[in-house]
Design an enzyme around this catalytic site. Structure first.
Site, mmCIF file in Angstrom:
data_model
loop_
_atom_site.group_PDB
_atom_site.id
_atom_site.type_symbol
_atom_site.label_atom_id
_atom_site.label_comp_id
_atom_site.label_asym_id
_atom_site.label_seq_id
_atom_site.Cartn_x
_atom_site.Cartn_y
_atom_site.Cartn_z
ATOM 1 N N ASP A 56 0.639 -0.675 0.227
ATOM 2 C CA ASP A 56 -0.405 -0.073 -0.361
ATOM 3 C C ASP A 56 0.934 1.289 -0.325
ATOM 4 O O ASP A 56 0.648 1.952 0.473
ATOM 5 C CB ASP A 56 -0.425 -0.498 1.418
ATOM 6 C CG ASP A 56 -2.417 -0.513 0.527
ATOM 7 O OD1 ASP A 56 -2.890 -0.695 -0.667
ATOM 8 O OD2 ASP A 56 -3.236 -0.043 1.555
ATOM 9 N N ASP A 89 -7.823 -6.553 13.266
ATOM 10 C CA ASP A 89 -7.331 -8.453 14.099
ATOM 11 C C ASP A 89 -8.735 -8.576 15.065
ATOM 12 O O ASP A 89 -9.452 -9.332 15.299
ATOM 13 C CB ASP A 89 -6.106 -8.283 14.477
ATOM 14 C CG ASP A 89 -6.228 -6.433 15.399
ATOM 15 O OD1 ASP A 89 -5.780 -5.623 15.357
ATOM 16 O OD2 ASP A 89 -4.573 -6.478 15.916
#
Length: 697
Positions: free
Chosen positions: A277, A430
């Site tokens: 990214d 997460d």
């Protein structure tokens, strides 16, 4: 009559000879002979036994006092030189520092940050004003022991006024007793109750860890799940997708890609995705070239770059899971850019899924290549060692649930799909996917004996940003997940564990009482001594909890006091982050990539040496040479730049507030409170001046 000094004469001395060495700026004693038997035989002196005995006693006392004076002088000069050195270091670093207000890339909400700082400043100015008032009252005879107050003296001074000052101070004391002390004591009692509940929770976790160690309990895969590749036997080798998400992490991309490409797993059963990214074109080209190099080496690796970088890491992972070839994979292993798994990582983790269809996640423990780099990394190692050794292991064994750490874990792809996949709604994707998978009935396994090496932030600036994200995200998630938890078809115990233990107690209560109790209430009780905090709250229980926290990292015992003080110092950052996440303020949704230094483990360096390119890359070589030239120029520019440290205004304001409160505690003779406030104030001062950890460019 003046005392006789005949013992200075050479011939008359029969006592204790002393050799004193003068060394500027210190005095040190080389040798002091013990007293002889004759010194104690007073009755055997030839003439004037009592007078001579008195003279000898006077001589001995004089020498003892002289020696003690020498030692005291030596200590004072050493302390003075140490303070001078510390002062010069502080001056140099402050001169090169910048305030956190100058940090345009800060991930804290400016409104919340300013309001919190202004509140702390108000408390600071009030404390300075009250300290001057209390000192003046002290010298006018108003002596109060803590927490007992001489109310009879107050009433006498009120109705039999000696002067205007006595009247004002008497009124101030009555206001404290009637209006300020009761609500302050109530708030203190609430925080003490929360403190005790959280300490009990930590104690229970430690007892669970001791039980696991005592019984030598650890997860064991089913028999036949692992087979040696070299033997040619048929083992459990499903198709595994390995993902390495990264963003502008030029320092670490090589070692993470090399470590993953060296995983010991059949080449036909592994596919590696490098999810880049980066918005820096040079970094993109470097990572792409590294992937091309490993493709030529025979690794099954692909490079992906998103043009629209929505959703941070969660958006990156979600986009990668949409590829058509992912449907052929059964499991996905995730490693952040600074993680370096050992070659046998998949062999140690994937077999736990065999014949355990309800297992959705296998999480490995982190280890750190730079844990001894500086004081900051040592203190982080204590925290994370407790997190993995105690929290993750105990929760994984007893309730089969814990928060996914975002990396160094293997997911069953079916579990991800059943849970709704990766969502970009928080900065703790997460933890989000772990909670949703738990609500769907999936079980988690934690492997404490399988480690994956990574880096710790070495500068306080990087660590502070990381902690802000880690403590604001759970509060965001709690607001979003609470209705789903209540409606979920799971047991009442699991709902209680998620709501009250996992979220409220460990994510909200801990930063709340740490900041409120030790940074606000404790200093206020020094100026309102009618409200008290017992010594066991200030000293004994925190020391016990710090001792328990440090047990998983026994080599860190010398740092137990700095650890206790630093944890309280970090409470201001964690409290600010918790408020931002709980009330959905702007900074709670901002992701800042933790700065890496690119430190490699020994094993990773060996693998890089062994894996040299065997093929010529004619097409990409000219561009590579240009990039290398650009990199050299950038490194030269960086070398010319001076490192600086930031000045953190909130921490500095709290430092002066605590030091002012410690000075006030001396008037009430509160020993333990004084020492705690003094050292905690110094800790805030060092952190506020960025004297802990590495400086940043």
């Amino acid at each position: 009559m003046a005392p006789s000094f005949d013992f200075w004469a050479k011939g008359s001395h029969k006592g204790t000879p002393v050799v004193i060495k003068m060394e500027n700026p210190n005095w040190s004693i080389d040798e002091v002979e013990g007293l002889s038997d004759d010194d104690f035989l007073i009755g055997n002196t030839p003439t004037g036994p009592r007078d001579k005995a008195r003279n000898k006693n006077a001589k001995q006392l004089t020498w003892v006092l002289l020696l003690k004076a020498h030692r005291a002088a030596g200590c004072l000069t050493s302390i003075a030189s140490a303070f001078v050195t510390l002062g010069s270091v502080i001056r140099r670093r402050v001169a090169s520092g910048r305030t956190d207000a100058d940090n345009t890339s800060s991930n804290e909400n400016k409104t919340v940050k300013t309001r919190l700082y202004n509140c702390i400043k108000v408390f600071l100015w009030l404390s300075l004003l009250l300290l001057g008032f209390e000192i003046a009252a002290y010298f006018k005879g108003w002596h109060f022991g803590a927490p007992k107050l001489q109310l009879q003296y107050v009433f006498t001074s009120t109705y039999g006024v000696r002067d205007l000052f006595d009247l004002l101070y008497a009124r101030w004391v009555l206001i404290r007793v009637e209006y300020l002390a009761p609500p302050l004591q109530f708030l203190a009692n609430v925080c003490i109750v929360l403190f005790l509940i959280q300490s009990l929770d930590r104690l229970i976790l430690c007892l669970g860890c001791f039980w696991i160690r005592f019984k030598k309990i650890k997860p064991i895969p089913k028999q036949g799940a692992v087979a040696d590749l070299e033997s040619g036997e048929n083992g459990f080798f499903p198709m595994v997708l390995v993902q390495i998400p990264m963003c502008n992490e030029r320092e670490v991309y090589q070692q993470s890609i090399a470590a993953v490409c060296n995983l010991d797993w059949p080449k036909s059963k592994i596919l590696i995705q490098v999810l880049d990214d980066s918005d820096d074109p040079t970094t993109q080209l470097l990572i792409k070239d590294e992937v091309h190099k490993w493709q030529q080496e025979g690794a099954n690796i692909v490079y992906r770059h998103r043009i629209i970088r929505d959703g941070y890491k969660a958006g990156n992972l979600k986009s990668a899971m949409g590829c058509s070839y992912v449907k052929d994979c059964e499991f996905v292993a995730i490693f952040d850019a600074d993680f370096q798994p050992t070659p046998d990582f998949l062999k140690l983790t994937v077999p736990h899924f065999k014949d355990n269809e309800d297992v959705g996640l296998v999480q490995a423990r982190w280890s750190f290549v730079n844990k001894d780099e500086n004081l900051l990394t040592r203190l982080q190692n204590i925290n994370l060692a407790f997190h993995f050794e105690v929290e993750q292991q105990v929760n994984g064994h007893f309730i089969n649930f814990f928060g996914f750490n975002g990396t160094a874990g293997v997911w069953r792809i079916k579990a991800l799909e059943d849970s709704g996949g990766w969502l970009e709604r928080t900065t703790v994707e997460d933890m989000d996917i772990a909670v949703r998978a738990h609500l769907q009935g999936w079980k988690f396994i934690f492997l404490n004996d399988v480690e994956c090496q990574c880096e710790l932030p070495e500068s306080y600036e990087a660590y502070r940003k990381q902690q802000h994200r880690w403590h604001s995200g759970p509060m965001q998630l709690f607001r979003l997940c609470l209705p789903d938890i209540i409606r979920a078809k799971i047991s009442v115990w699991k709902k209680f564990n998620l709501i009250f233990l996992f979220f409220l107690l460990r994510k909200l209560v801990l930063p709340f009482y740490s900041f409120t109790l030790f940074c606000i209430i404790l200093p206020m009780t020094m100026f309102v001594p009618e409200a008290e905090l017992p010594a066991w709250v200030v000293c004994y229980i925190p020391a016990t909890m710090s001792f328990l926290n440090i047990l998983p990292a026994p080599k860190s015992f010398p740092f137990i006091v700095p650890y206790l003080l630093f944890e309280n110092t970090m409470s201001v950052t964690k409290f600010n982050a918790m408020i931002s996440g709980l009330f959905q303020l702007g900074s709670a949704y901002e992701w800042v990539v933790t700065k890496k230094s690119g430190r490699s483990s020994e094993g990773d360096l060996v693998s890089l040496v062994e894996k040299k390119p065997k093929h010529n890359r004619v097409g990409s070589e000219p561009n590579l040479e240009e990039m290398k030239a650009d990199l050299i120029q950038e490194e030269e520019k960086k070398a010319k730049k001076k490192k600086h440290n930031r000045i953190y205004t909130k921490e500095l304001a709290l430092a002066f507030l605590l030091l002012t409160a410690s000075a006030r505690s001396l008037l009430s003779a509160q020993g333990i409170h004084f020492y705690f406030l003094l050292f905690q104030g110094i800790s805030f001062l060092l952190v506020g001046l960025d004297l802990i950890g590495e400086q940043v460019l």
